[in-house]
Design an enzyme around this catalytic site. Structure first.
Site, mmCIF file in Angstrom:
data_model
loop_
_atom_site.group_PDB
_atom_site.id
_atom_site.type_symbol
_atom_site.label_atom_id
_atom_site.label_comp_id
_atom_site.label_asym_id
_atom_site.label_seq_id
_atom_site.Cartn_x
_atom_site.Cartn_y
_atom_site.Cartn_z
ATOM 1 N N SER A 188 0.841 -1.198 0.000
ATOM 2 C CA SER A 188 0.000 0.000 0.000
ATOM 3 C C SER A 188 0.880 1.253 0.000
ATOM 4 O O SER A 188 1.695 1.425 -0.914
ATOM 5 C CB SER A 188 -0.959 -0.058 1.196
ATOM 6 O OG SER A 188 -2.017 0.851 1.044
ATOM 7 N N HIS A 229 -7.740 -5.723 0.217
ATOM 8 C CA HIS A 229 -6.528 -4.916 0.314
ATOM 9 C C HIS A 229 -5.465 -5.584 1.173
ATOM 10 O O HIS A 229 -4.258 -5.464 0.888
ATOM 11 C CB HIS A 229 -6.882 -3.539 0.892
ATOM 12 C CG HIS A 229 -5.792 -2.538 0.753
ATOM 13 N ND1 HIS A 229 -5.328 -2.103 -0.475
ATOM 14 C CD2 HIS A 229 -5.044 -1.882 1.690
ATOM 15 C CE1 HIS A 229 -4.360 -1.216 -0.291
ATOM 16 N NE2 HIS A 229 -4.164 -1.075 1.006
#
Length: 259
Positions: free
Chosen positions: A99, A236
Site C-alpha cells: 500500500s 486490500h
C-alpha cells in the site's frame, strides 16, 4: 561487511531486524502500509529461509518511535531511509512495500539509483496502483478522522478491538492522519520521472476496492527492466491470509534467493 547486529545502523532508527542470517545471500526490507508499523511483518520471520536477512522500516510516530514526529512529505521519509539502505548494501537488497509502503519503497529505490550507489536487486510492490495512477475516488488529503477510521475498518487494516478502543485510537490517529496526508500530497505532486532500472513485481488482491488490474499493471511503466504481476484472492490486506505463498513467490523469483 555489515551485519544485522543490535549495534548496526540497520538496527537503529530506521530498521527493525526481524531475522538475522550468519551468511546472508540477500536482505529483504519491508515497508509497511499507512498506519502500519514494522511489527506487521514479524510473522514473516518463520517464512524467510535462513540465508535471507529480514528487516522492516520503522516509520516515525509509532511503536518504539512513537515520540518521533511523523514525516510531512515523501521526501522527508524516503531520503533518510535511502541513506540507511545504502549503508547496508553488503548483500543484494530486496524491497517489499505494501500500500503506502509500495510508494515509499519505490521512492527509496529511485533515490538509491540516482545517488550512483548500489541499486535494489528487486522491487516488490503490493496493494498499490502505480505512481501517478489511482482507481480510488477518495482524497486522503480531505478525509476527516472519522472517515479515516471507517476507511481502515473497511480495508481490514486494524483489528476490531483497536478501532473500538477510543483511548487507543486517539493515540494512533496522529500518525495515521500524517500517513494519509503524506500519500495524498505525494499523489498530488507526482509528475513522473525516469524509471527504475530494476525488476518490479506487483501483487494485489482481486477483491481490493482501491486497486484494479489496470492500475497495478501500470507499474510496468515505472521500470526499464522486467515487470511481472500476480493476484491473490482477498481484498486490500490479502497478504494476511496468503503470506506463505506470497513470500515463497517473491523469494522464488531469483535462484540466488531460493532456499
Amino acid at each position: 561487511m555489515a551485519r544485522l547486529n543490535d549495534g548496526d545502523a540497520l538496527a537503529g532508527d530506521w530498521f527493525r531486524v526481524l531475522k538475522r542470517s550468519a551468511e546472508p545471500r540477500a536482505r529483504l526490507i519491508c515497508f509497511p502500509h499507512a498506519g502500519g508499523a514494522a511489527s506487521f511483518f514479524r510473522d514473516w520471520a518463520d517464512l524467510v529461509p535462513d540465508h535471507v536477512d529480514l528487516a522492516a522500516v520503522r516509520y516515525p510516530g509509532r511503536e518504539d518511535r512513537f515520540l518521533d514526529p511523523p514525516p510531512a512529505s515523501m521526501a522527508d521519509l524516503s531520503r533518510p531511509v535511502a541513506r540507511a539502505c545504502l549503508a547496508s548494501d553488503d548483500v543484494p537488497l530486496l524491497f517489499f512495500g505494501h500500500s503506502m509502503g509500495a510508494s515509499v519503497a519505490y521512492e527509496v529505490a529511485l533515490r538509491m539509483q540516482s545517488s550512483g550507489g548500489s541499486q535494489v536487486a528487486e522491487l516488490f510492490v503490493s496493494g498499490s496502483s502505480a505512481p501517478g495512477r489511482s482507481s480510488s475516488s477518495r482524497d486522503p488529503l480531505t478525509m476527516t478522522d472519522a472517515e479515516i477510521r471507517k476507511d481502515i475498518a473497511e480495508l481490514g487494516g486494524a483489528d476490531a478491538n483497536t478501532l473500538a478502543d477510543q483511548e487507543l485510537w486517539e493515540l494512533l490517529i496522529p500518525s495515521i492522519r500524517a500517513d494519509y496526508r503524506l500519500i495524498g500530497r505525494y499523489r498530488a505532486a507526482f509528475s513522473g520521472r525516469a524509471p527504475l532500472d530494476v525488476p518490479v513485481v506487483a501483487y494485489y488482491g482481486r477483491a481490493d476496492r482501491d486497486v484494479d488490474a489496470a492500475s497495478v499493471a501500470a507499474w510496468a511503466d515505472a521500470t526499464s527492466s522486467t515487470f511481472a504481476m500476480r493476484s491473490f484472492d482477498g481484498g486490500h490486506f490479502y497478504l494476511k491470509d496468503h503470506a506463505p505463498d506470497l513470500v515463497a513467490d517473491l523469494l522464488g523469483r531469483r535462484a540466488a534467493f531460493r532456499a
